[in-house]
Design a protein around this motif. Structure first.
Motif, PDB file in Angstrom:
ATOM      1  N   SER A  68       0.804  -1.222   0.000  1.00 19.80           N
ATOM      2  CA  SER A  68       0.000   0.000   0.000  1.00 19.80           C
ATOM      3  C   SER A  68       0.839   1.275   0.000  1.00 19.80           C
ATOM      4  O   SER A  68       0.417   2.300  -0.538  1.00 19.80           O
ATOM      5  CB  SER A  68      -0.936   0.011   1.221  1.00 19.80           C
ATOM      6  OG  SER A  68      -0.179   0.033   2.421  1.00 19.80           O
TER       7      SER A  68
ATOM      8  N   ASP B 272       2.681   1.561  -3.987  1.00 26.64           N
ATOM      9  CA  ASP B 272       1.788   2.616  -4.480  1.00 26.64           C
ATOM     10  C   ASP B 272       2.525   3.913  -4.804  1.00 26.64           C
ATOM     11  O   ASP B 272       2.079   4.695  -5.645  1.00 26.64           O
ATOM     12  CB  ASP B 272       0.679   2.891  -3.460  1.00 26.64           C
ATOM     13  CG  ASP B 272      -0.409   1.825  -3.500  1.00 26.64           C
ATOM     14  OD1 ASP B 272      -0.304   0.912  -4.346  1.00 26.64           O
ATOM     15  OD2 ASP B 272      -1.349   1.886  -2.679  1.00 26.64           O
ATOM     16  N   ARG B 273       3.657   4.149  -4.136  1.00 30.27           N
ATOM     17  CA  ARG B 273       4.443   5.350  -4.415  1.00 30.27           C
ATOM     18  C   ARG B 273       5.496   5.113  -5.494  1.00 30.27           C
ATOM     19  O   ARG B 273       6.329   5.984  -5.753  1.00 30.27           O
ATOM     20  CB  ARG B 273       5.110   5.852  -3.140  1.00 30.27           C
ATOM     21  CG  ARG B 273       4.113   6.302  -2.081  1.00 30.27           C
ATOM     22  CD  ARG B 273       4.801   6.988  -0.937  1.00 30.27           C
ATOM     23  NE  ARG B 273       3.843   7.355   0.117  1.00 30.27           N
ATOM     24  CZ  ARG B 273       4.104   8.171   1.115  1.00 30.27           C
ATOM     25  NH1 ARG B 273       5.311   8.720   1.216  1.00 30.27           N
ATOM     26  NH2 ARG B 273       3.201   8.440   2.026  1.00 30.27           N
TER      27      ARG B 273
END
Length: 277
Positions: free
Chosen positions: A212, A216-217
């Motif tokens: 997450s 996600d980054r």
């Protein structure tokens, strides 16, 4: 006499054991990495290189003839009889029954558990100890124990002689070893090297965070998640290692055949050239 043994400080330094007032205030790693104080370290570092070289030579010499092995990481603070300890015993036993030597850090807790399982199953049980500011003795289930002064030498041995890592629940040291292994696989420094996390309840939150936040980054790729295998099943963990071993063996055999074929073709060309002269 027993009371004196319990209170007297003790530390291993490579092959040596120091007790009482002979225990130094710092470790070899601390002195190597510390740049404070007078500049006499400039004159000492070349000698440290010789000591580091000697540790590599000793480690290679002791471990080179091991059978196929798996390195098991986990907390030194895990108590005997706890679920994590029993999981470590089961893992060590399963690896030994599958023909693998079991390598740990040689200490107590999960390390002892994996060594114990391997030893009780008649397998080869290996402990790679490290000099620490506080004494951590080699557990009693180790058949072959090697003591190191420097963490980076010890870490090399964990990887070089293992077919993969299985990581039981643990703290900072376990996380350090885990992420170093993942970095080596991600960057291609080691190939066909499975990393298995045993214990979904413990590791699941970290895995979710990696997905997450880190993924996600854009800090890792989707395929990097495949480097981590998460399970509660000891047999599945061993199977993951064995299957990766099989793929690596097939790849090496194919590479050997390609080299041999190339050598035969080169010899035929050279023979033809000689005949036409």
């Amino acid at each position: 006499m027993c009371a004196m043994r319990q209170t007297r400080p003790e530390r291993r330094e490579g092959p040596s054991l120091r007790r009482g007032h002979l225990v130094p205030e710092s470790t070899y790693d601390q002195r190597l990495l510390d740049r404070r104080g007078p500049a006499d370290w400039l004159h000492m570092d070349p000698w440290r290189v010789m000591r580091i070289q000697a540790e590599f030579v000793e480690g290679f010499g002791q471990l080179a003839e091991l059978p196929d092995a798996v390195t098991v990481f986990g907390s030194a603070r895990t108590k005997p009889g706890s679920p994590d300890y029993e999981l470590g015993v089961e893992l060590g036993r399963a690896l030994a029954e599958h023909g693998y030597a079991v390598i740990t850090g040689g200490g107590p807790g999960c390390m002892e558990a994996a060594n114990r399982g391997a030893r009780e199953a008649g397998g080869v049980s290996v402990g790679l100890g490290i000099e620490l500011p506080f004494e951590q003795r080699m557990n009693d289930y180790v058949d072959l124990g090697v003591e190191f002064r420097y963490f980076f030498v010890r870490k090399t041995m964990f990887v070089k002689y293992a077919s993969g890592f299985v990581t039981l629940p643990g703290g900072f040291g376990t996380l350090d070893e885990l992420f170093e292994a993942l970095t080596l696989v991600q960057t291609g420094k080691v190939t066909s090297f499975p990393v298995v996390l045993l214990g979904t309840e413990f590791w699941g939150g970290m895995f979710d965070w990696i997905r997450s936040s880190v993924l996600d980054r854009g800090m890792i790729s989707e395929t990097d998640l495949d480097l981590i295998q998460l399970t509660d099943d000891v047999d599945e963990a061993v199977q993951i290692i064995a299957e990766a071993d099989g793929r690596r063996g097939a790849r090496l055999a194919a590479e050997r055949r390609a080299v041999e074929r190339e050598a035969v073709e080169r010899e035929a060309i050279e023979r033809a050239q000689v005949e036409t002269q």
